[in-house]
Design an enzyme around this catalytic site. Sequence first.
Site, PDB file in Angstrom:
ATOM      1  N   THR A 132       2.758 -58.645 -12.924  1.00 64.30           N
ATOM      2  CA  THR A 132       2.408 -59.686 -13.802  1.00 64.30           C
ATOM      3  C   THR A 132       2.334 -59.048 -15.303  1.00 64.30           C
ATOM      4  O   THR A 132       1.863 -57.750 -15.308  1.00 64.30           O
ATOM      5  CB  THR A 132       1.318 -60.471 -13.557  1.00 64.30           C
ATOM      6  OG1 THR A 132       0.692 -61.272 -14.735  1.00 64.30           O
ATOM      7  CG2 THR A 132       0.105 -59.491 -13.000  1.00 64.30           C
ATOM      8  N   ASP A 133       2.597 -59.875 -16.258  1.00 66.41           N
ATOM      9  CA  ASP A 133       2.320 -59.286 -17.736  1.00 66.41           C
ATOM     10  C   ASP A 133       0.930 -59.454 -17.887  1.00 66.41           C
ATOM     11  O   ASP A 133       0.294 -58.809 -18.900  1.00 66.41           O
ATOM     12  CB  ASP A 133       3.043 -60.219 -18.833  1.00 66.41           C
ATOM     13  CG  ASP A 133       2.562 -61.833 -18.605  1.00 66.41           C
ATOM     14  OD1 ASP A 133       1.665 -62.188 -17.878  1.00 66.41           O
ATOM     15  OD2 ASP A 133       3.123 -62.830 -19.413  1.00 66.41           O
ATOM     16  N   GLU A 134      -0.014 -59.724 -17.278  1.00 67.56           N
ATOM     17  CA  GLU A 134      -1.518 -59.894 -17.305  1.00 67.56           C
ATOM     18  C   GLU A 134      -1.943 -58.621 -17.201  1.00 67.56           C
ATOM     19  O   GLU A 134      -3.226 -58.337 -17.954  1.00 67.56           O
ATOM     20  CB  GLU A 134      -2.053 -60.820 -16.394  1.00 67.56           C
ATOM     21  CG  GLU A 134      -1.492 -62.279 -16.469  1.00 67.56           C
ATOM     22  CD  GLU A 134      -2.802 -63.387 -15.960  1.00 67.56           C
ATOM     23  OE1 GLU A 134      -3.661 -62.989 -15.483  1.00 67.56           O
ATOM     24  OE2 GLU A 134      -2.304 -64.309 -15.768  1.00 67.56           O
ATOM     25  N   TYR A 157      -8.144 -60.569 -11.149  1.00 67.03           N
ATOM     26  CA  TYR A 157      -6.959 -60.835 -10.751  1.00 67.03           C
ATOM     27  C   TYR A 157      -5.864 -59.641 -11.238  1.00 67.03           C
ATOM     28  O   TYR A 157      -5.306 -58.806 -10.605  1.00 67.03           O
ATOM     29  CB  TYR A 157      -6.154 -62.266 -10.943  1.00 67.03           C
ATOM     30  CG  TYR A 157      -4.842 -62.219 -11.040  1.00 67.03           C
ATOM     31  CD1 TYR A 157      -4.080 -62.105  -9.738  1.00 67.03           C
ATOM     32  CD2 TYR A 157      -3.877 -62.467 -12.104  1.00 67.03           C
ATOM     33  CE1 TYR A 157      -2.706 -62.020  -9.710  1.00 67.03           C
ATOM     34  CE2 TYR A 157      -2.584 -62.478 -12.053  1.00 67.03           C
ATOM     35  CZ  TYR A 157      -1.942 -62.278 -10.885  1.00 67.03           C
ATOM     36  OH  TYR A 157      -0.545 -62.182 -10.847  1.00 67.03           O
ATOM     37  N   LYS A 161      -4.016 -56.306  -9.776  1.00 62.39           N
ATOM     38  CA  LYS A 161      -2.555 -56.138  -9.807  1.00 62.39           C
ATOM     39  C   LYS A 161      -1.886 -54.957 -10.670  1.00 62.39           C
ATOM     40  O   LYS A 161      -1.221 -54.280 -10.197  1.00 62.39           O
ATOM     41  CB  LYS A 161      -1.944 -57.310 -10.692  1.00 62.39           C
ATOM     42  CG  LYS A 161      -1.941 -58.745  -9.862  1.00 62.39           C
ATOM     43  CD  LYS A 161      -0.926 -58.848  -8.750  1.00 62.39           C
ATOM     44  CE  LYS A 161       0.636 -58.319  -8.914  1.00 62.39           C
ATOM     45  NZ  LYS A 161       1.273 -58.817  -7.743  1.00 62.39           N
TER      46      LYS A 161
HETATM   47  P1  NAD Z   1       1.575 -67.716  -4.730  1.00 61.71           P
HETATM   48  O1  NAD Z   1      -0.027 -67.936  -4.711  1.00 61.71           O
HETATM   49  O2  NAD Z   1       2.174 -69.090  -4.921  1.00 61.71           O
HETATM   50  O3  NAD Z   1       1.662 -67.312  -3.292  1.00 61.71           O
HETATM   51  C1  NAD Z   1       1.344 -66.116  -2.710  1.00 61.71           C
HETATM   52  C2  NAD Z   1       2.000 -65.841  -1.536  1.00 61.71           C
HETATM   53  O4  NAD Z   1       1.283 -64.654  -0.723  1.00 61.71           O
HETATM   54  C3  NAD Z   1       1.459 -66.945  -0.376  1.00 61.71           C
HETATM   55  O5  NAD Z   1       2.804 -67.529   0.192  1.00 61.71           O
HETATM   56  C4  NAD Z   1       0.575 -66.572   0.420  1.00 61.71           C
HETATM   57  O6  NAD Z   1       0.204 -67.217   1.781  1.00 61.71           O
HETATM   58  C5  NAD Z   1       1.037 -64.981   0.583  1.00 61.71           C
HETATM   59  N1  NAD Z   1      -0.277 -64.214   1.165  1.00 61.71           N
HETATM   60  C6  NAD Z   1      -1.279 -64.028   0.235  1.00 61.71           C
HETATM   61  N2  NAD Z   1      -2.301 -63.090   0.734  1.00 61.71           N
HETATM   62  C7  NAD Z   1      -1.563 -62.487   1.647  1.00 61.71           C
HETATM   63  C8  NAD Z   1      -1.828 -61.721   2.781  1.00 61.71           C
HETATM   64  N3  NAD Z   1      -3.050 -60.769   2.713  1.00 61.71           N
HETATM   65  N4  NAD Z   1      -0.943 -61.031   3.532  1.00 61.71           N
HETATM   66  C9  NAD Z   1       0.357 -61.931   3.542  1.00 61.71           C
HETATM   67  N5  NAD Z   1       0.715 -62.898   2.793  1.00 61.71           N
HETATM   68  C10 NAD Z   1      -0.240 -63.348   1.797  1.00 61.71           C
HETATM   69  O7  NAD Z   1       1.840 -66.762  -5.681  1.00 61.71           O
HETATM   70  P2  NAD Z   1       3.183 -67.017  -6.661  1.00 61.71           P
HETATM   71  O8  NAD Z   1       2.581 -67.449  -7.932  1.00 61.71           O
HETATM   72  O9  NAD Z   1       4.396 -67.088  -5.946  1.00 61.71           O
HETATM   73  O10 NAD Z   1       3.181 -65.071  -7.250  1.00 61.71           O
HETATM   74  C11 NAD Z   1       3.964 -64.446  -6.578  1.00 61.71           C
HETATM   75  C12 NAD Z   1       3.773 -62.855  -6.776  1.00 61.71           C
HETATM   76  O11 NAD Z   1       4.413 -62.773  -8.099  1.00 61.71           O
HETATM   77  C13 NAD Z   1       2.241 -62.470  -6.930  1.00 61.71           C
HETATM   78  O12 NAD Z   1       2.313 -61.093  -6.723  1.00 61.71           O
HETATM   79  C14 NAD Z   1       2.102 -62.493  -8.587  1.00 61.71           C
HETATM   80  O13 NAD Z   1       1.285 -61.579  -8.877  1.00 61.71           O
HETATM   81  C15 NAD Z   1       3.289 -62.492  -9.213  1.00 61.71           C
HETATM   82  N6  NAD Z   1       3.335 -63.215 -10.589  1.00 61.71           N
HETATM   83  C16 NAD Z   1       3.189 -64.401 -10.381  1.00 61.71           C
HETATM   84  C17 NAD Z   1       3.628 -65.194 -11.577  1.00 61.71           C
HETATM   85  C18 NAD Z   1       3.425 -66.734 -11.952  1.00 61.71           C
HETATM   86  O14 NAD Z   1       3.368 -67.433 -12.863  1.00 61.71           O
HETATM   87  N7  NAD Z   1       3.052 -67.354 -10.647  1.00 61.71           N
HETATM   88  C19 NAD Z   1       3.936 -64.256 -12.846  1.00 61.71           C
HETATM   89  C20 NAD Z   1       4.105 -63.241 -12.673  1.00 61.71           C
HETATM   90  C21 NAD Z   1       3.906 -62.560 -11.412  1.00 61.71           C
HETATM   91  O1  DAU Z   2       1.214 -64.519 -17.031  1.00 62.93           O
HETATM   92  C1  DAU Z   2       1.399 -64.253 -15.581  1.00 62.93           C
HETATM   93  C2  DAU Z   2       0.279 -65.279 -14.429  1.00 62.93           C
HETATM   94  O2  DAU Z   2       0.562 -66.545 -15.023  1.00 62.93           O
HETATM   95  C3  DAU Z   2       0.582 -64.892 -13.234  1.00 62.93           C
HETATM   96  O3  DAU Z   2       0.389 -63.461 -12.931  1.00 62.93           O
HETATM   97  C4  DAU Z   2      -0.735 -65.575 -12.460  1.00 62.93           C
HETATM   98  O4  DAU Z   2      -0.442 -65.526 -11.022  1.00 62.93           O
HETATM   99  C5  DAU Z   2      -0.407 -67.047 -12.765  1.00 62.93           C
HETATM  100  O5  DAU Z   2      -1.441 -67.872 -12.231  1.00 62.93           O
HETATM  101  C6  DAU Z   2      -0.378 -67.286 -14.418  1.00 62.93           C
HETATM  102  O6  DAU Z   2      -1.753 -67.130 -15.022  1.00 62.93           O
HETATM  103  P1  DAU Z   2      -2.320 -68.157 -16.113  1.00 62.93           P
HETATM  104  O7  DAU Z   2      -3.842 -67.898 -15.828  1.00 62.93           O
HETATM  105  O8  DAU Z   2      -1.860 -67.852 -17.114  1.00 62.93           O
HETATM  106  O9  DAU Z   2      -1.989 -69.484 -15.046  1.00 62.93           O
HETATM  107  P2  DAU Z   2      -2.634 -70.710 -15.236  1.00 62.93           P
HETATM  108  O10 DAU Z   2      -1.633 -71.801 -14.974  1.00 62.93           O
HETATM  109  O11 DAU Z   2      -3.973 -70.614 -14.488  1.00 62.93           O
HETATM  110  O12 DAU Z   2      -3.081 -71.181 -16.616  1.00 62.93           O
HETATM  111  C7  DAU Z   2      -2.214 -71.246 -17.787  1.00 62.93           C
HETATM  112  C8  DAU Z   2      -2.996 -71.487 -19.033  1.00 62.93           C
HETATM  113  O13 DAU Z   2      -3.693 -72.950 -18.888  1.00 62.93           O
HETATM  114  C9  DAU Z   2      -4.288 -70.557 -19.221  1.00 62.93           C
HETATM  115  O14 DAU Z   2      -4.433 -70.375 -20.542  1.00 62.93           O
HETATM  116  C10 DAU Z   2      -5.467 -71.132 -18.545  1.00 62.93           C
HETATM  117  C11 DAU Z   2      -5.048 -72.555 -19.042  1.00 62.93           C
HETATM  118  N1  DAU Z   2      -5.626 -73.921 -17.945  1.00 62.93           N
HETATM  119  C12 DAU Z   2      -5.458 -73.408 -16.774  1.00 62.93           C
HETATM  120  C13 DAU Z   2      -5.867 -74.423 -15.709  1.00 62.93           C
HETATM  121  C14 DAU Z   2      -5.615 -74.411 -14.522  1.00 62.93           C
HETATM  122  C15 DAU Z   2      -6.312 -75.008 -18.417  1.00 62.93           C
HETATM  123  O15 DAU Z   2      -6.571 -74.982 -19.857  1.00 62.93           O
HETATM  124  N2  DAU Z   2      -6.873 -75.998 -17.680  1.00 62.93           N
HETATM  125  C16 DAU Z   2      -6.272 -75.604 -16.380  1.00 62.93           C
HETATM  126  O16 DAU Z   2      -7.033 -76.474 -15.552  1.00 62.93           O
END
Ligand code: NAD
Ligand code: DAU
Length: 351
Positions: A132-134, A157, A161
């Site tokens: 992730t970019d975080e 988190y 990562k």
């Molecule tokens: P998600 O939470 O939707 O899915 C995570 C999946 O991992 C689920 O299916 C869960 O059952 C599985 N999992 C969790 N713990 C596990 C374990 N101990 N063993 C096996 N499986 C397990 O997550 P996502 O949003 O699809 O993110 C997927 C990946 O991409 C993550 O590594 C996250 O850090 C990365 N990522 C997400 C975002 C985003 O915006 N969602 C952006 C950049 C990177």
């Molecule tokens: O940047 C990549 C990341 O983006 C991934 O690594 C994470 O897995 C993914 O969850 C996401 O993280 P964020 O914290 O940015 O996503 P989230 O949707 O939780 O929040 C987006 C923005 O909105 C953040 O600034 C927090 C804000 N927010 C979020 C929620 C859930 C609100 O204002 N209200 C809310 O209820």
Amino acid sequence: MKKTIFITGGAGFIGSHVVRLFVTKYPTYRIINIDKLTYAGNLENLKDIENESNYLFEKADIVDANVINNLFAKYKPDGVIHLAAESHVDRSISNPTEFIYTNIVGTVNLLNAARLIWEDNLQDKRFYHISTDEVYGSLGNEGLFTEETAYDPKSPYSAAKASSDHLVRAYNHTFKLPVVISNCSNNYGPNHFPEKLIPLAINNIKNMKPIPIYGKGENVRDWLYVIDHARAIDVIFHNGRDGETYNIGGNNEWTNIDLIKTLCDVMDKKLDRAPGTSASLITFVKDRAGHDLRYAIDSTKLMTNLGWKPSLQFEEGLEKTVDWYLTNEEWLKNIVSGNYQEYYKDMYGSR
Ligand code: NAD
Ligand code: DAU
């Protein structure tokens, strides 16, 4: 079969799109989805491809080293695309420990298992870690994250990562494990779990419930359509250079408040509501602890070296996303009727 690929976390949001892309695009690959099915894992996400002959599902916890070693011994994968993780920042604030186990220990278990079966022959093997970019921390009003930006994670988190990224690089340096890493910005699109901003807001707007915006809604995120992330993963898995890192982003920055106002306008149109109806639900609530101000990605390396670019404009992607949630009511209903109710109450104080 030409290749066996493990995809971890394939039942989650991004993982399910990656599994679908690989199963349909590469019929000669055997795709094995390894997922624990936590609250975020949902096999409904893969209903359309679950009977394909090149797809298999293994329910497993990556934190359990024995189980993981046995799966590697059984299938002898040529490649691993590692997405399994605890992914929600708010949950990492209320319960950090789970993030340490899955995101750090789980990653090390996969690295060890890959090392063990690949040690004699590293030819054509690849461990691809999805990050992730975080990990780069928070930007001020100017600048972009590049692959050279120093790590400065701010939440449990992102710290977990970042730790897993360092371990993946250390295994490449020390043991010559063939790895590649990508760091992506915020994804949105179908199958997004409604704890995250966009699907949570869609669900609340649909039900005329308050839309919680943290602080003043001034935080900025760079949004990318999930299928464009899956396309980038395909390109990097096949053509990325060993040991390299690629940033993936949408070049699409929005403050949370502007994004939610745009979403409200789309929802008013789709639901035949008077303009302004959905926006009246916007409610400013207590800010997230340690809330990162701004993320924005420079994807020049990926675009220049590997020829990837996002395929969708944000407005089009947002409309497609809303359409998906309004069409797939059953999917949403199944999620929000379970433990989600408890989570929502703990997080936001009402159901
Ligand atoms: P998600 O939470 O939707 O899915 C995570 C999946 O991992 C689920 O299916 C869960 O059952 C599985 N999992 C969790 N713990 C596990 C374990 N101990 N063993 C096996 N499986 C397990 O997550 P996502 O949003 O699809 O993110 C997927 C990946 O991409 C993550 O590594 C996250 O850090 C990365 N990522 C997400 C975002 C985003 O915006 N969602 C952006 C950049 C990177
Ligand atoms: O940047 C990549 C990341 O983006 C991934 O690594 C994470 O897995 C993914 O969850 C996401 O993280 P964020 O914290 O940015 O996503 P989230 O949707 O939780 O929040 C987006 C923005 O909105 C953040 O600034 C927090 C804000 N927010 C979020 C929620 C859930 C609100 O204002 N209200 C809310 O209820």
